[in-house]
Enzyme design. Sequence first.
Site, short mmCIF file in Angstrom:
data_model
loop_
_atom_site.label_atom_id
_atom_site.label_comp_id
_atom_site.label_asym_id
_atom_site.label_seq_id
_atom_site.Cartn_x
_atom_site.Cartn_y
_atom_site.Cartn_z
N GLY A 28 44.55 43.75 33.49
CA GLY A 28 44.01 42.79 32.09
C GLY A 28 42.46 43.68 31.06
O GLY A 28 42.85 44.85 30.98
N TYR A 85 35.28 27.06 37.36
CA TYR A 85 34.87 27.50 36.97
C TYR A 85 34.05 28.24 35.41
O TYR A 85 33.58 28.45 35.22
CB TYR A 85 37.12 27.72 36.12
CG TYR A 85 37.03 29.36 35.39
CD1 TYR A 85 36.78 30.61 35.68
CD2 TYR A 85 37.36 29.36 33.87
CE1 TYR A 85 36.92 31.40 35.11
CE2 TYR A 85 37.75 30.70 33.45
CZ TYR A 85 37.22 31.48 33.27
OH TYR A 85 37.47 33.14 32.91
P1 NDP Z 1 43.39 39.67 35.65
O1 NDP Z 1 43.19 38.99 36.49
O2 NDP Z 1 44.14 40.85 34.57
O3 NDP Z 1 41.82 40.65 35.76
C1 NDP Z 1 41.61 39.90 36.89
C2 NDP Z 1 40.22 41.61 37.24
O4 NDP Z 1 38.77 41.26 38.33
C3 NDP Z 1 41.04 42.07 38.31
O5 NDP Z 1 40.89 43.86 37.69
C4 NDP Z 1 40.21 42.38 39.51
O6 NDP Z 1 40.42 43.61 40.13
C5 NDP Z 1 38.82 41.66 39.31
N1 NDP Z 1 38.57 41.18 40.53
C6 NDP Z 1 38.43 40.02 41.43
N2 NDP Z 1 37.63 39.80 41.06
C7 NDP Z 1 37.02 40.97 42.13
C8 NDP Z 1 36.40 41.05 43.31
N3 NDP Z 1 35.82 40.57 43.86
N4 NDP Z 1 35.97 42.18 42.95
C9 NDP Z 1 35.98 43.38 42.15
N5 NDP Z 1 37.05 42.90 41.27
C10 NDP Z 1 37.54 42.11 41.28
O7 NDP Z 1 42.64 38.95 34.77
P2 NDP Z 1 42.03 38.98 33.50
O8 NDP Z 1 41.85 40.11 32.73
O9 NDP Z 1 42.24 38.09 31.97
O10 NDP Z 1 39.94 38.88 33.57
C11 NDP Z 1 39.33 39.41 33.26
C12 NDP Z 1 38.00 38.76 33.02
O11 NDP Z 1 38.00 37.92 31.81
C13 NDP Z 1 37.40 37.70 33.94
O12 NDP Z 1 35.93 37.34 33.23
C14 NDP Z 1 37.73 36.78 33.13
O13 NDP Z 1 36.92 35.31 33.77
C15 NDP Z 1 37.83 36.88 31.61
N6 NDP Z 1 38.70 35.60 31.01
C16 NDP Z 1 39.76 35.54 30.98
C17 NDP Z 1 40.65 35.31 29.66
C18 NDP Z 1 42.16 35.09 30.02
O14 NDP Z 1 42.67 34.15 29.05
N7 NDP Z 1 42.42 35.97 30.34
C19 NDP Z 1 39.81 34.14 28.68
C20 NDP Z 1 38.41 34.26 29.08
C21 NDP Z 1 37.86 35.13 30.31
P3 NDP Z 1 41.48 43.40 42.35
O15 NDP Z 1 42.29 42.06 42.34
O16 NDP Z 1 41.75 44.66 42.20
O17 NDP Z 1 39.80 43.80 42.65
C1 8X3 Z 2 39.77 31.83 30.58
C2 8X3 Z 2 39.63 31.19 29.47
O1 8X3 Z 2 40.87 28.59 28.30
O2 8X3 Z 2 41.70 29.42 30.66
O3 8X3 Z 2 38.45 31.86 30.73
O4 8X3 Z 2 39.85 29.00 30.29
S1 8X3 Z 2 40.28 29.81 29.88
#
Ligand code: NDP
Ligand code: 8X3
Length: 256
Positions: free
Chosen positions: A17, A157
Amino acid sequence: MLSLKDKIVFVTGASSGIGRATAEAFAGLGARILMCARRADRLEALARKLESEHRAATHYFRLDVRDRAAVDRAVAGLPPEWRPIEVLVNNAGLSRGLDKLPGGLVEDWEEMIDTNIKGLLYVTRAVLAGMLERGRGHVINIGSVAGREVYPAGNVYCASKFAVRALTRGLRLDLNGTPIRVSEVAPGMVETEFSLVRFHGDAERAGRVYQGLTPLGPDDIADAVVWCATRPAHVNVSDVVIWPTAQASTTLTNRG
Ligand code: NDP
Ligand code: 8X3
């Protein structure tokens, strides 16, 4: 524009992501890419891609950011040439479940708090020590619109992302008087593995989250992270909030 050529950018959660797209965007600028996540096989594949497509120098390691001792060990044990981290992107994070608070699973709450708040703190503390010694650096936290507006069943969250916002602002206050910058990039809906993780692998339910609208893509967020990092040294972008055009708030989306 500040050049990041040959500078070290450390992206947590680069296996998927937003983190993956961010690592690739910085590699495109000639930065050296340091990455961690739990799924090391994915980091290995990404490292090979960044090396072949961008001629980027890369270094990665398996890390669970919830494990404080492992975080300290990993950062202290970096090869000397990978220690002077210029930009830290605290991206590793997740949501688990979408349940009203009385029915929520304690394990889900703990996983979110341990990852999104405590993990971010552990990594930040470990990396900041070197930034302070060198008198340079930039911490960019990936927050969320969920850290600005609570939505039904978002409870824990949202709280974890409100905490990211508070910690970003608090760190900027605490580092005032140093050249270290602190920023937050807060996305709305981005199509990644986020919803698949939230719904414990239920792909059909995850797919419905993005049905009927055009969500943001990981590259849209990587763009903003790169923009923050490449402003001149006297410019500190405090926060960038980015929504898909079809999403007006955490509770109002237009699905056509
Ligand atoms: P993904 O699930 O695609 O990616 C999440 C990443 O975080 C993965 O690379 C995962 O790697 C890593 N991760 C999770 N837990 C751990 C851990 N305990 N230790 C190390 N790495 C970890 O989601 P996104 O790319 O969407 O999320 C990235 C960030 O963006 C997050 O903080 C999320 O809250 C935030 N976000 C996302 C939004 C969305 O709509 N997608 C909107 C707003 C914010 P692995 O599992 O290999 O450890
Ligand atoms: C991820 C966006 O709206 O699903 O942080 O919480 S939302």
